[in-house]
Enzyme design. Structure first.
Site, short mmCIF file in Angstrom:
data_model
loop_
_atom_site.label_atom_id
_atom_site.label_comp_id
_atom_site.label_asym_id
_atom_site.label_seq_id
_atom_site.Cartn_x
_atom_site.Cartn_y
_atom_site.Cartn_z
N GLY A 2 0.85 -1.01 0.11
CA GLY A 2 0.07 -0.09 -0.10
C GLY A 2 0.95 1.16 -0.05
O GLY A 2 0.46 2.36 0.61
N ARG A 32 0.06 5.57 -1.43
CA ARG A 32 -0.50 6.76 -1.02
C ARG A 32 -0.34 6.53 0.67
O ARG A 32 -0.21 5.66 1.13
CB ARG A 32 -2.12 7.06 -1.56
CG ARG A 32 -2.94 5.88 -1.18
CD ARG A 32 -4.66 6.44 -1.87
NE ARG A 32 -5.19 4.93 -1.80
CZ ARG A 32 -6.39 5.06 -1.01
NH1 ARG A 32 -6.68 6.03 -0.24
NH2 ARG A 32 -7.04 3.86 -0.94
N VAL A 47 -2.26 -7.61 -1.66
CA VAL A 47 -1.97 -8.52 -0.40
C VAL A 47 -3.07 -9.60 -0.55
O VAL A 47 -3.06 -10.52 0.24
CB VAL A 47 -1.73 -7.92 0.83
CG1 VAL A 47 -0.43 -7.04 0.85
CG2 VAL A 47 -2.91 -6.97 1.10
N ASN A 57 1.53 -2.30 5.44
CA ASN A 57 0.92 -1.03 5.67
C ASN A 57 -0.49 -1.28 4.87
O ASN A 57 -1.32 -0.31 5.45
CB ASN A 57 1.70 -0.16 5.02
CG ASN A 57 0.96 1.27 4.93
OD1 ASN A 57 0.71 2.14 5.85
ND2 ASN A 57 0.48 1.50 3.65
N SER A 79 -3.01 -0.34 14.79
CA SER A 79 -4.03 0.77 15.01
C SER A 79 -4.47 0.98 16.65
O SER A 79 -4.33 -0.25 17.41
CB SER A 79 -5.27 0.81 14.13
OG SER A 79 -6.26 1.97 14.86
N TYR A 125 -13.05 -3.44 11.32
CA TYR A 125 -11.52 -2.59 11.33
C TYR A 125 -10.81 -2.97 12.74
O TYR A 125 -9.79 -3.40 12.71
CB TYR A 125 -11.59 -1.35 10.95
CG TYR A 125 -10.19 -0.42 11.01
CD1 TYR A 125 -9.47 -0.70 9.93
CD2 TYR A 125 -9.92 0.18 11.96
CE1 TYR A 125 -8.47 0.12 9.93
CE2 TYR A 125 -8.74 0.98 11.99
CZ TYR A 125 -8.17 0.92 11.04
OH TYR A 125 -6.81 1.51 10.95
N LYS A 175 -7.59 -5.53 13.50
CA LYS A 175 -6.20 -4.80 13.81
C LYS A 175 -5.98 -5.48 15.15
O LYS A 175 -4.56 -6.02 15.25
CB LYS A 175 -6.19 -3.27 14.21
CG LYS A 175 -6.51 -2.58 12.80
CD LYS A 175 -5.32 -2.62 12.04
CE LYS A 175 -5.34 -1.78 10.87
NZ LYS A 175 -4.09 -2.03 9.94
#
Ligand SMILES: NC(=O)c1ccc[n+]([C@@H]2O[C@H](COP(=O)([O-])OP(=O)(O)OC[C@H]3O[C@@H](n4cnc5c(N)ncnc54)[C@H](OP(=O)(O)O)[C@@H]3O)[C@@H](O)[C@H]2O)c1
Length: 230
Positions: free
Chosen positions: A8, A11, A58, A84, A138, A153, A157
Site C-alpha cells: 500500500g 498513497r 496482498v 501497511n 491501530s 476494522y 487490527k
C-alpha cells in the site's frame, strides 16, 4: 544496500514510509495493487532515492510467493517488510448489523494479507539471518478500550497484533524483528482531513521499527517510539 517492501505504498502513510526509507538509503519496492498508481507514486518520489514500483495485491495470496521469488532474483531478497496496506470499510456500522461480507473483506486485507506477506517474505529473512517486519496496526486494536468504533476494522487490527506475536515467535533467534505500530490518527484518505497528525509524524515509529539495530525489540506494540500495552 538493504531492500524494503512497503505494501500500500502508493498513497497515505505508506507513500511517506517509502519516501523516508529511500532517503535513508534503502532500496524501496513500492508495492501497489494497481501498478499504474504504483508507478505514478514512484515517479512522484523521483529524486528521493532508489524506488521501484511493483504490483503487490496482498489479497492475491497465491501471487505473493512469486513476488518474493522475483525480488530474491532481482534484489537478493526483501530485508524489510512494512505491512501497511489496510482498509477501513465499516466506520459507522453497528456490530450487530455488520454484514459478514464486510468483516471478511476487512480481514482479507488487514489480517490475511499481512499474514500471507509474512509467509512469503519472512522465510528468506530467516535464511539470511536479517529482517525487520512492521505491521501497521491501530489504536482501534486495543481490547482494553474497544467499544463500538468500526467493528471489523478494530477486530482485524487486534488479530493483526496476534499475527505479530506469532511471526515474531516463529522467527526468534534469527535476527528477524517483528513488531506492530499504532501510527496515531493521521491525515490521509483513511484518516480524513480532521486528523491531527501529518503523514511524517504517522511514519515516524514505523521508520524506527523498520530500521532497528540488531538486538532490538521483537513481538511488541509501539506508538510514538515507546512500547505500549496491547
Ligand atoms: N490514517 C490513520 O489515521 C490511521 C490510523 C491508524 C492506523 N492506520 C493504518 O495505517 C495504514 C495506512 O493507512 P492510510 O491512512 O495511509 O490509508 P489510505 O490512505 O487509505 O491508504 C491505504 C493504502 O492501502 C492500499 N491497499 C488497500 N488494499 C490493498 C490490497 N489488497 N493490496 C495492496 N494494497 C492495498 C491502498 O491502495 P489503493 O490506493 O489501491 O486503494 C492504499 O495504498 C493502514 O493499515 C491503516 O489501517 C491509519
Amino acid at each position: 544496500m538493504k531492500t524494503a517492501l512497503v505494501t500500500g505504498g502508493n498513497r497515505g502513510i505508506g507513500l511517506e514510509v517509502c519516501r523516508q526509507l529511500a532517503r535513508r538509503g534503502y532500496r524501496v519496492v513500492l508495492g501497489a495493487r494497481d501498478v499504474d498508481r504504483g508507478e505514478a507514486a514512484a515517479r512522484a518520489l523521483a529524486g528521493e532515492g532508489e524506488i521501484v514500483a511493483r504490483r503487490v495485491d496482498v489479497t492475491d495470496f497465491a501471487s505473493l510467493p512469486g513476488v518474493a521469488a522475483e525480488m530474491e532474483r532481482e534484489f537478493g531478497g526483501v530485508d524489510v517488510l512494512v505491512n501497511n496496506a489496510g482498509v477501513l470499510l465499516d466506520e459507522e456500522m453497528p456490530v450487530l448489523e455488520l454484514p459478514i461480507e464486510t468483516a471478511k473483506a476487512t480481514f482479507e486485507t488487514n489480517v490475511f494479507g499481512a499474514l500471507a506477506a509474512c509467509q512469503a517474505f519472512v522465510p528468506g529473512m530467516m535464511r539470511r539471518r536479517w529482517g525487520r517486519v512492521v505491521n501497521v496496526s491501530s489504536g482501534a486494536s486495543l481490547l482494553a478500550y474497544m467499544q463500538g468504533y468500526a467493528p471489523s476494522y478494530s477486530m482485524s487490527k487486534t488479530a493483526l497484533n496476534a499475527v505479530t506475536r506469532q511471526v515474531a515467535h516463529a522467527a526468534r533467534g534469527r535476527n528477524v524483528l517483528v513488531n506492530s505500530v499504532d501510527p496515531g490518527w493521521v491525515r490521509t484518505d483513511m484518516g480524513g482531513s480532521s486528523a491531527p497528525r501529518s503523514v511524517e509524524k504517522g511514519a515516524e515509529t514505523i521508520i524506527q521499527l523498520a530500521t532497528l539495530d540488531d538486538g532490538g525489540p521483537t513481538g511488541g506494540f509501539f506508538k510514538d517510539g515507546q512500547q505500549i500495552p496491547w
